[in-house]
Design a protein around this motif. Structure first.
Motif, PDB file in Angstrom:
ATOM      1  N   GLY A  59       0.583  -1.207   0.150  1.00  0.00           N
ATOM      2  CA  GLY A  59       0.024  -0.381  -0.211  1.00  0.00           C
ATOM      3  C   GLY A  59       1.075   1.421  -0.041  1.00  0.00           C
ATOM      4  O   GLY A  59       0.205   1.717  -0.144  1.00  0.00           O
ATOM      5  N   ARG A  60       2.084   1.140   0.448  1.00  0.00           N
ATOM      6  CA  ARG A  60       2.944   2.318   0.326  1.00  0.00           C
ATOM      7  C   ARG A  60       3.165   3.164  -1.140  1.00  0.00           C
ATOM      8  O   ARG A  60       2.919   4.280  -1.044  1.00  0.00           O
ATOM      9  CB  ARG A  60       4.415   2.178   0.891  1.00  0.00           C
ATOM     10  N   ALA A  61       2.841   1.937  -2.101  1.00  0.00           N
ATOM     11  CA  ALA A  61       3.084   2.977  -3.274  1.00  0.00           C
ATOM     12  C   ALA A  61       2.173   3.927  -3.623  1.00  0.00           C
ATOM     13  O   ALA A  61       1.657   5.126  -4.315  1.00  0.00           O
ATOM     14  CB  ALA A  61       2.620   1.861  -4.056  1.00  0.00           C
ATOM     15  N   LYS A  62       0.937   3.501  -2.915  1.00  0.00           N
ATOM     16  CA  LYS A  62       0.048   4.460  -3.456  1.00  0.00           C
ATOM     17  C   LYS A  62      -0.579   5.600  -2.377  1.00  0.00           C
ATOM     18  O   LYS A  62      -0.914   6.119  -2.791  1.00  0.00           O
ATOM     19  CB  LYS A  62      -1.530   3.925  -3.324  1.00  0.00           C
ATOM     20  N   PHE A  63       0.143   5.056  -1.216  1.00  0.00           N
ATOM     21  CA  PHE A  63      -0.654   5.704   0.543  1.00  0.00           C
ATOM     22  C   PHE A  63       0.613   6.515   1.364  1.00  0.00           C
ATOM     23  O   PHE A  63       0.357   7.180   1.951  1.00  0.00           O
ATOM     24  CB  PHE A  63      -1.941   4.947   1.427  1.00  0.00           C
TER      25      PHE A  63
END
Ligand SMILES: C[S@@+](CC[C@H](N)C(=O)[O-])C[C@H]1O[C@@H](n2cnc3c(N)ncnc32)[C@H](O)[C@@H]1O
Length: 404
Positions: A59-63
């Protein structure tokens, strides 16, 4: 990840376990799982915590770092709007001055979180029970935000002035649905909402046909790091006066700043307002490859105007100019040579240059790059980039060099 797994994580023991995990490392996950079970944590809880830890890492890629405080389902993460783009959605509602916004089909709540961050009072509606539970958790920092688990097409919108709809774009069998008339909720439903509410936004797939954009709506194509991620339709107060089509070009992290080589004063957005009809003309010193959002939006003419250039062919989205203009809206290449496309002469030209490594770009030609590469039998230490395209109706090859 199922409802019982999420429920287990939402106990004090479960949450403490999740928060105590080290940064996710696939290679270490099995050993870590064994250690946690040996320490007395129930197997189901360990499995749920490790799954969440893996999803947070993805999720780090988006958030970015926000992912570390969020919960996800695999599908919810895949469908979620990246935070930088969700913030742009929310900004529209904030600028429109609408206070209460319904997020109809909220998924894990990424758009709802952005709306709440922009001080909107959010009613988030999600029909899937597990996903709604995850959205509730993700919205825990905003006590005014309400999550309802129900069919968004039947939600009572009394007292609500605006809505955002990001429809599910897969059928029950997992097949992708690209036509917004077939998403859930449908385009028709959203057009109906736009007739009753002051401001409405809808996320659609980037490939939406222009004729499907409803009259009066603004369509904005958005790219992040060169990938076109969506076309958002804006109605009522969220649509800008005199704009029917727009392209917003964002860097990989979604935050335009002083990216190397790009003048920060450059526009990252173009619209159809006052778009000139681009001329076609001879290939100049520079070739510009417009960003995918610009092409999808049909706004290549704006790039031509910006670089004081022209199209290489009326039907092809390449712009040429005699000037170097650094812009986020297009990638620039110095043109070193132009020749008619002919296998034998191209092979000779590459041999003469000692080219062993070749980047092949193409637009408006049926040539298969990999098949061509085999036919060229490349030899040598030099590197080159060629563009196969039509120039004034003729199949041509341009030798180019990326300008960084
Ligand atoms: C693309 S996702 C939304 C993602 C969300 N914008 C985000 O950024 O996290 C669409 C969601 O709509 C939900 N959905 C589809 N049809 C619905 C309906 N009629 N009522 C409520 N939810 C619905 C799906 O279950 C899915 O979670």
């Amino acid at each position: 990840m199922d409802l019982s797994g999420i429920s287990a994580l939402l106990t004090s023991e479960g949450w403490a376990l999740l928060e105590s995990l080290p940064p996710y490392d696939e290679a270490e996950a099995m050993v870590l799982g064994e250690r946690l079970r040996a320490a007395g944590h129930p197997a189901d809880l360990v499995s749920a915590a490790l799954t969440q830890s893996r999803l947070r890492a993805a999720g780090r890629a988006k958030f970015g770092p926000f992912a570390d405080g969020m919960l996800f389902t695999p599908t919810g993460l895949e469908q979620a709007t990246r935070f930088a783009v969700a913030a742009r959605h929310a900004q529209r509602f904030a600028s429109a001055g609408v206070e209460r916004v319904a997020d109809l089909g909220c998924g894990i709540g990424a758009d709802s979180m952005a709306l709440a961050t922009f001080d909107r009072e959010v009613l988030a509606v999600e029909r899937d029970e597990l996903t709604a539970a995850v959205a509730t958790m993700n919205l825990r920092h905003w006590p005014e935000a309400v999550v309802r688990c129900e069919d968004a097409t039947a939600t009572d919108l009394t007292g609500i002035g605006a809505a955002f709809v990001d429809p599910a774009r897969r059928t029950a069998s997992g097949k992708r649905v690209l036509d917004p008339r077939q998403g859930s909720p449908t385009l028709d439903f959203v057009v109906g909402l736009a007739g009753r509410l002051a401001a409405v936004g809808m996320k659609t797939a980037p490939g939406i046909a222009h004729h499907l954009v409803p009259p009066g709506a603004e369509a904005q194509w958005v790219s992040v790091g060169g990938d076109v991620v969506e076309c958002a339709l804006w109605f009522g107060l969220t649509a800008r006066e005199g704009v029917r089509r727009a392209a917003l070009v964002l860097p990989p992290d979604g935050v335009p700043d002083d990216a190397e080589g790009v003048d920060t004063a450059d526009p990252v957005e173009v619209t159809d307002a006052g778009m000139p009809d681009p001329e076609t003309g001879a290939v100049g010193a520079v070739l510009y490859e417009p960003d995918g959002a610009v092409i999808r939006a049909g706004l290549v003419g704006q790039v031509a105007a910006l670089v004081e250039g022209r199209l290489v062919d009326p039907t092809i989205a390449y712009v040429t100019s005699d000037r170097v203009v650094r812009t986020a809206l297009a990638t620039a290449y110095a043109v070193e040579d132009v020749m008619p496309f002919q296998l034998k002469s191209l092979r000779t030209a590459l041999r003469d240059r000692g080219v062993g490594r070749l980047t092949i770009k193409k637009r408006g030609t049926a040539v298969e790059p990999e098949q061509l590469r085999r036919q060229l039998r490349l030899e040598g230490d030099a590197e080159a980039t060629i563009v196969l395209t039509r120039v004034a109706g003729r199949q041509s090859v341009l030798f180019v060099r990326p300008l960084r």
